[in-house]
Structures are given as structure tokens and as C-alpha cells.
Motif scaffolding. Structure first.
Motif, PDB file in Angstrom:
ATOM      1  N   THR A  81       4.716  87.618  90.774  1.00 39.61           N
ATOM      2  CA  THR A  81       5.726  86.687  91.268  1.00 39.61           C
ATOM      3  C   THR A  81       6.016  85.609  90.223  1.00 39.61           C
ATOM      4  O   THR A  81       5.105  85.039  89.638  1.00 39.61           O
ATOM      5  CB  THR A  81       5.237  86.022  92.564  1.00 39.61           C
ATOM      6  OG1 THR A  81       4.940  87.032  93.521  1.00 39.61           O
ATOM      7  CG2 THR A  81       6.275  85.074  93.124  1.00 39.61           C
ATOM      8  N   LEU A  82       7.292  85.364  89.969  1.00 40.02           N
ATOM      9  CA  LEU A  82       7.713  84.305  89.053  1.00 40.02           C
ATOM     10  C   LEU A  82       8.759  83.436  89.739  1.00 40.02           C
ATOM     11  O   LEU A  82       9.542  83.927  90.560  1.00 40.02           O
ATOM     12  CB  LEU A  82       8.290  84.897  87.764  1.00 40.02           C
ATOM     13  CG  LEU A  82       7.324  85.691  86.874  1.00 40.02           C
ATOM     14  CD1 LEU A  82       8.072  86.374  85.730  1.00 40.02           C
ATOM     15  CD2 LEU A  82       6.229  84.791  86.316  1.00 40.02           C
ATOM     16  N   LEU A  83       8.764  82.158  89.393  1.00 40.60           N
ATOM     17  CA  LEU A  83       9.745  81.237  89.954  1.00 40.60           C
ATOM     18  C   LEU A  83      11.142  81.621  89.506  1.00 40.60           C
ATOM     19  O   LEU A  83      11.398  81.840  88.319  1.00 40.60           O
ATOM     20  CB  LEU A  83       9.438  79.811  89.506  1.00 40.60           C
ATOM     21  CG  LEU A  83      10.497  78.746  89.841  1.00 40.60           C
ATOM     22  CD1 LEU A  83      10.576  78.526  91.347  1.00 40.60           C
ATOM     23  CD2 LEU A  83      10.212  77.437  89.112  1.00 40.60           C
ATOM     24  N   HIS A  84      12.069  81.709  90.469  1.00 40.81           N
ATOM     25  CA  HIS A  84      13.487  81.871  90.157  1.00 40.81           C
ATOM     26  C   HIS A  84      14.087  80.481  90.199  1.00 40.81           C
ATOM     27  O   HIS A  84      14.258  79.884  91.262  1.00 40.81           O
ATOM     28  CB  HIS A  84      14.149  82.797  91.184  1.00 40.81           C
ATOM     29  CG  HIS A  84      15.586  83.052  90.927  1.00 40.81           C
ATOM     30  ND1 HIS A  84      16.575  82.713  91.825  1.00 40.81           N
ATOM     31  CD2 HIS A  84      16.228  83.589  89.866  1.00 40.81           C
ATOM     32  CE1 HIS A  84      17.752  83.037  91.330  1.00 40.81           C
ATOM     33  NE2 HIS A  84      17.569  83.574  90.153  1.00 40.81           N
ATOM     34  N   TRP A  85      14.399  79.928  89.028  1.00 42.50           N
ATOM     35  CA  TRP A  85      14.755  78.523  88.937  1.00 42.50           C
ATOM     36  C   TRP A  85      15.930  78.150  89.832  1.00 42.50           C
ATOM     37  O   TRP A  85      15.936  77.075  90.444  1.00 42.50           O
ATOM     38  CB  TRP A  85      15.065  78.151  87.483  1.00 42.50           C
ATOM     39  CG  TRP A  85      13.847  77.914  86.648  1.00 42.50           C
ATOM     40  CD1 TRP A  85      13.312  78.754  85.723  1.00 42.50           C
ATOM     41  CD2 TRP A  85      12.987  76.761  86.677  1.00 42.50           C
ATOM     42  NE1 TRP A  85      12.174  78.196  85.162  1.00 42.50           N
ATOM     43  CE2 TRP A  85      11.965  76.971  85.730  1.00 42.50           C
ATOM     44  CE3 TRP A  85      12.997  75.579  87.416  1.00 42.50           C
ATOM     45  CZ2 TRP A  85      10.956  76.037  85.496  1.00 42.50           C
ATOM     46  CZ3 TRP A  85      11.999  74.641  87.187  1.00 42.50           C
ATOM     47  CH2 TRP A  85      10.990  74.871  86.241  1.00 42.50           C
TER      48      TRP A  85
END
Length: 589
Positions: A81-85
Motif C-alpha cells: 500500500t502506498l499513499l495516493h497524494w
């Protein structure tokens, strides 16, 4: 210094070892007299009512997607999981949206079976169960976790999040264990392990990080078992992990099971071989390489998103890595302008959200850069600062971040139509006029021939854009399957045998070859994402050599000089005419 290419092997070997936690202890919020040009911060005071500030959302606002979207994640098994700005809309990151990284396996530890050993150079070795740990005095800390590789790799720009963590302080446990006088280093051992190569040997190595005894005695450091009010999730290190406020995520060891005191510095894989920053320096006119282990957070900020409401634009971002006194924003390389500090003001280790009302900028493409200034007057470095420019590794990439965005409506007097929002951003990002041609309708609602659903669409001379809000950006705009819709005949074109001629590529999913200039054009103008797979071989239509793809028709015009010898057929115009008999549908005029 020339940029260095980063391969998948580099990511894997480096552990894509990406994780981070920067912590925060709530204290009174801060205001600042913002820097003017390059002068130092004049003063920093601490008023009150930190909790009265809120994230600067505006009901009904539209998020304008960035043009420079990150590259696809090549290692989802490492950095998940990565932050979607563009989706950032709260100060605290929910557990299921918080970025994840693992270097080895994902340990599955039953809470009732977990124990923590404190061993090595201590007078009173200890073994503590989870219930015993929870019975000790508790402490909460809100902090922003950033991977030290964040913004160092093309796909890795969202390895960050902010959460509230709870556990028991480490220092009293070390005191009770009775560290012996010769004990100087504290090693934290995780339960995850895997193979590694050392001097041509393949070893199984357990994840471990260390810090000096004086650093480990920091009263802010906790043994954490709660995240955002819930038991610490497995993928975030549950049942217990180390939380070291002010340190990059790699220092915040997950699945903690042993703490060991040593009389020497620990030099394991993740201290001395990986998570090592290399910088070139000039010493007596000689270039030397300096190696330093990744440790504490660095001052940083990033533009998060641009929003529009009633024609008025706003830029929103975050700043972290130190108590933030000010944030400044530069648009299109102009003067630096002070942003408004919003939620998180006064946080020692958590991010501060900032905003800048942009008004009504000129339509078209813009660049947005931010820089943070901490309460000590230090400024986030520019990308040409030697601290960043002379760095040979991707760790600790805290240079100023620039994003690109398209604002306003772009008018085309040639067709009398306009482009805006997500369609304009996609058009600009993927080749614009040369690839898609002019818009020949306004955006309107159309029922799909594929699934019967109604989508917002806009026709161009050579394509049809479709808005799919059910998809996450950047996949919310898709191209119509115009090649399929316009292919002559009703039967699929027969599959071909692979061509072994130089300059040809065979596509197994549809069974067709693409060769020569058509292959060059396909590869250099977006490939699979823009054009899809080939659905015919080269054929002759109207005395032209053409080839159909799922979303386009390539035409070879030998009388034109390259690169104009390959042109896209006007499938958007053809499909529009076929569907609507030469009349524009309601709303498309």
C-alpha cells in the motif's frame, strides 16, 4: 551529476527496504513570522488550541490530477500500500491506507505466544509477555512515518503516512534490565528473516537495527501495540513494534521479539550494507565518497493535490521531518509565497498540513514546488543543493519536490470545443494534439457499447476519452476501444504466426506481429496503455498500409518525412459519425 537509472534488482537488493516512521509528541502549536526571501525565521511562538485546526477540505471541490503520476510499482510484494497524494483528505492516515513495506517474510505471531527478550550486557535479563507489557504505563505518540527511500525511486512517492501509536516507554525497561557499564549499543531484532549474500556466502539473516544506548533512552521511544486506537495490525509489525520518534521508518523495527545490549557497534545488513547513503564530497580537491547509515528524519515537504471549487484553485500539501515554522510555495519558477499552516501546526514529529489559495491561474500547464522551514530556521534543500545533487543513492531524498498540473479550460477555436479537468490532464500528459487531435465534441454522457453503463466521454479526431470514476487515478481516464469498434467485418482478424524478422514483436494475447515503423511508433508513443494490443496484421485500406490496434489505427504515409510518416487514423471522427449520423448528441455541442 547525471541521474542514475534504478533497476528492479536495485530495488530488491536494497530491500526496497522501505518503511518509515517519524513521530510526534503533542505540544502547543506554533506560529511563525514567515521567512522573507532568504532571511532567517524571525521568531517562533507557541499559542494554543492545536485541535481547533482542521484539514483544508472544501465541500464539493474537484481534485485536479497531477500530470506527473508515479511509475507503476514493480515490487508490490515489497512495498505494498502506498499513499495516493490526490486522495489525502485527513491528517491521520487510516490503518488500511497506511503504506506497508517488508524486507523478508510476513511473520504471523499469535498475541498470546509473543514474548520480548531483553538480553546481552544487562544485569537482569527479562522475558515479557504481551499482557505484562500492556499492564505497564502507557504512552501515545502521533507521528508521520516516511520511508527513507520515499521520492528516491520513480514509483515510490507515497511511502508515508501519519498515525497515532500507543505502547509503553522503552527507557524504564532498559533501566529495570540493568544495562552493564560496558553496554553501549542497543540492537532491536525483528521476527522476519530471509537469505542474503555476504562475501559470496548466502546466509539467513534476521532483520535488525540498532542505536546507541543514549538514543535508546529517549523517553519518546515506545514499544508499540496499538495503531489508531486498534491492536497493531500484522502488516504494520503486530503484535509489537518499536516506535522511535524522529527516525526514518527502517529504525522502527516491526515484529519485535528481542532487545540485545552490546559493547560494540552493530553492523548488520540494514545498518552497514543497506540503508546507507553515499555522497561525494571534495576534500583537498579530491573527490571522496562518504558513507552514512540512515538514521533520523530530514526536513521535507510535498505538494499533495490541487483542488478547484467555483473556478477558484487551492494547493494543499504536507510538511514533516521537524517542527514546522513555515512552508513556501513556488509556482512556475516565480517568487516564493507563504502558505497557510493548517492541521498539525505545532507537531514535533507529525506532519503539518498546509494550503495556498491560488485564485484563478491561467489555463494550461503549471509547475508547483514547495519548501519547508523548521523552527530552527533550516530550509528544505533544493534539488541542486550539494546535499542532494552529490548523493549517489536513493535514500534520504528530501530535496524540494515539484509537481505538474493543468488548470482551467483549454479552448480550441479550430473546432469550437474546450478541454478541462481530468480529460485535459490526460490529453496533455499523453501526447496532446499530435496523438489525439482536436476535440470535436464537448464532454457529455454516453452509454457504453461494451457494458451498457453510462460514462462521461469526449470525442477527439482520433480517440474517445472515457471517465471511469470507479477506477483510482491515473486509471480513471481510459481510451475507447475504437480500433475494435471500427475494424472492418464482424469476425476477429485471423491469428498470425510469430515473425522472426528483425524489428518485429509478436503479441501472444491477440496473436499478431507489429514491425518496423509501426512498432517504433507504438513503443515511443505510449504502447499498451495508449493503443492496446494489435488486432490485425498490416493490411491495405484505401491504398494505404494500415494496422489496427484495440484503440487506434496506424497509417503509413511514405510521402511524409519521419516522424510524420506514421499517423493515427481519425477513428474518433469516424465512430462519432457512425453512432450519431453526423449530428452531435445532446450536451456534446
Amino acid at each position: 551529476m547525471a541521474p542514475r537509472e534504478v533497476s528492479r534488482r536495485t530495488v530488491l537488493h536494497g530491500g526496497a527496504a522501505l518503511a518509515a516512521l517519524a513521530a510526534f509528541r503533542v505540544r502547543a502549536p506554533a506560529t511563525a513570522s514567515v521567512r522573507q526571501e532568504n532571511k532567517d525565521i524571525a521568531h517562533w511562538s507557541a499559542p494554543s488550541l492545536f485541535s481547533t485546526l482542521r484539514f483544508p477540505n472544501r465541500p464539493g471541490e474537484e481534485v485536479i490530477p497531477w500530470l506527473d503520476q508515479p511509475a507503476p510499482n514493480p515490487v508490490p510484494d515489497i512495498s505494498g500500500t502506498l499513499l495516493h497524494w490526490e486522495s489525502l483528505d485527513s491528517w491521520q492516515t487510516p490503518n488500511n491506507e497506511f503504506f506497508t513495506v517488508k524486507h523478508y517474510n510476513l511473520p504471523d505471531i499469535a498475541p498470546e505466544a509473543w514474548r520480548l527478550e531483553i538480553t546481552g550486557l544487562v544485569g537482569n535479563p527479562m522475558s515479557i509477555a504481551l499482557d505484562e507489557l500492556k499492564a505497564r504505563p502507557s504512552q501515545e505518540v502521533s507521528f508521520t512515518m516516511e520511508c527513507s527511500g520515499n521520492h528516491g525511486l520513480p514509483f515510490l512517492i507515497g511511502a508515508i503516512g501519519n498515525a497515532n501509536w500507543a505502547g509503553t516507554p522503552l527507557a524504564p525497561l532498559l533501566q529495570e534490565a540493568g544495562v552493564l557499564p560496558e553496554g553501549i549499543e542497543v540492537v532491536f531484532w525483528g521476527s522476519d528473516a530471509g537469505p542474503g549474500e555476504v562475501n559470496d556466502m548466502t546466509l539467513t539473516e534476521q532483520f535488525a537495527r540498532s542505536m546507541s544506548l543514549s538514543d535508546a533512552m529517549d523517553p519518546n521511544i515506545i514499544l508499540c501495540y496499538m495503531m489508531n486506537g486498534e491492536p497493531l495490525p500484522q502488516d504494520h509489525g503486530g503484535p509489537v513494534r518499536l516506535i522511535a520518534p524522529g527516525w526514518y521508518g527502517v529504525a522502527n523495527v516491526k515484529w519485535l521479539h528481542r532487545i540485545e545490549l552490546l559493547n560494540t557497534r552493530y553492523m548488520g545488513r540494514f545498518m552497514a550494507r543497506e540503508y546507507v547513503t553515499i555522497r561525494e564530497e571534495q576534500v583537498d580537491d579530491v573527490t571522496v565518497a562518504r558513507f552514512t547509515s540512515v538514521t533520523r528524519d530530514r526536513l521535507k515537504s510535498a505538494p499533495a493535490k490541487v483542488t478547484r471549487l467555483d473556478g477558484e484553485y487551492r494547493i494543499i500539501g504536507a510538511a514533516w521531518g521537524a517542527p514546522i515554522a513555515a512552508v513556501e510555495v513556488q509556482i512556475d519558477g516565480g517568487e516564493w509565497v507563504a502558505a497557510t499552516l493548517e492541521e498539525g501546526v505545532g507537531a514535533e514529529f507529525a506532519w503539518t498540513i498546509w494550503s495556498l489559495d491560488w485564485g484563478q491561474p491561467a489555463a494550461g500547464g503549471h509547475t508547483i514546488t514547495s519548501r519547508a522551514i523548521n523552527t530552527a530556521g533550516h530550509t528544505q534543500p533544493a534539488m541542486d543543493d550539494p546535499l542532494i545533487a552529490n548523493k549517489l543513492t536513493f535514500w534520504e531524498s528530501n530535496g524540494q519536490i515539484t509537481r505538474r498540473v493543468v488548470t482551467g479550460d483549454l479552448s480550441f477555436p479550430e473546432t469550437g470545443k474546450t478541454l478541462s479537468g481530468a480529460f485535459l490532464a490526460f490529453w496533455e500528459q499523453h501526447g496532446g494534439l499530435a496523438i489525439f487531435g482536436y476535440p470535436i465534441t464537448e464532454a457529455f454522457d454516453e452509454e457504453s457499447l461494451i457494458d451498457g453503463q453510462v460514462y462521461r466521454v469526449q470525442y477527439f479526431e482520433r480517440q474517445r476519452f472515457e471517465l471511469h470514476p470507479e477506477n483510482a487515478e491515473p486509471y480513471n481516464v481510459l481510451l475507447g476501444l475504437l480500433g475494435i469498434e471500427t475494424l472492418p467485418g464482424t469476425e476477429p482478424f485471423p491469428r498470425a504466426e510469430p515473425s522472426f524478422s528483425p524489428g518485429c514483436q509478436f503479441f501472444e494475447p491477440t496473436g499478431h506481429n507489429v514491425c518496423g515503423r509501426f512498432l517504433d511508433y507504438w513503443q515511443h508513443h505510449g504502447g499498451l496503455m495508449i493503443f492496446g494490443y494489435p488486432i490485425t496484421e498490416e493490411i491495405t485500406e484505401n491504398e494505404l498500409t494500415v494496422q489496427y490496434f484495440e484503440r487506434a489505427r496506424f497509417e503509413y504515409h511514405p510521402d511524409n518525412q519521419p516522424p510524420y510518416d506514421v499517423l493515427l487514423g481519425p477513428l474518433g471522427r469516424d465512430v462519432l459519425s457512425e453512432h450519431y449520423g453526423g449530428q452531435l448528441p445532446p450536451g456534446a455541442e
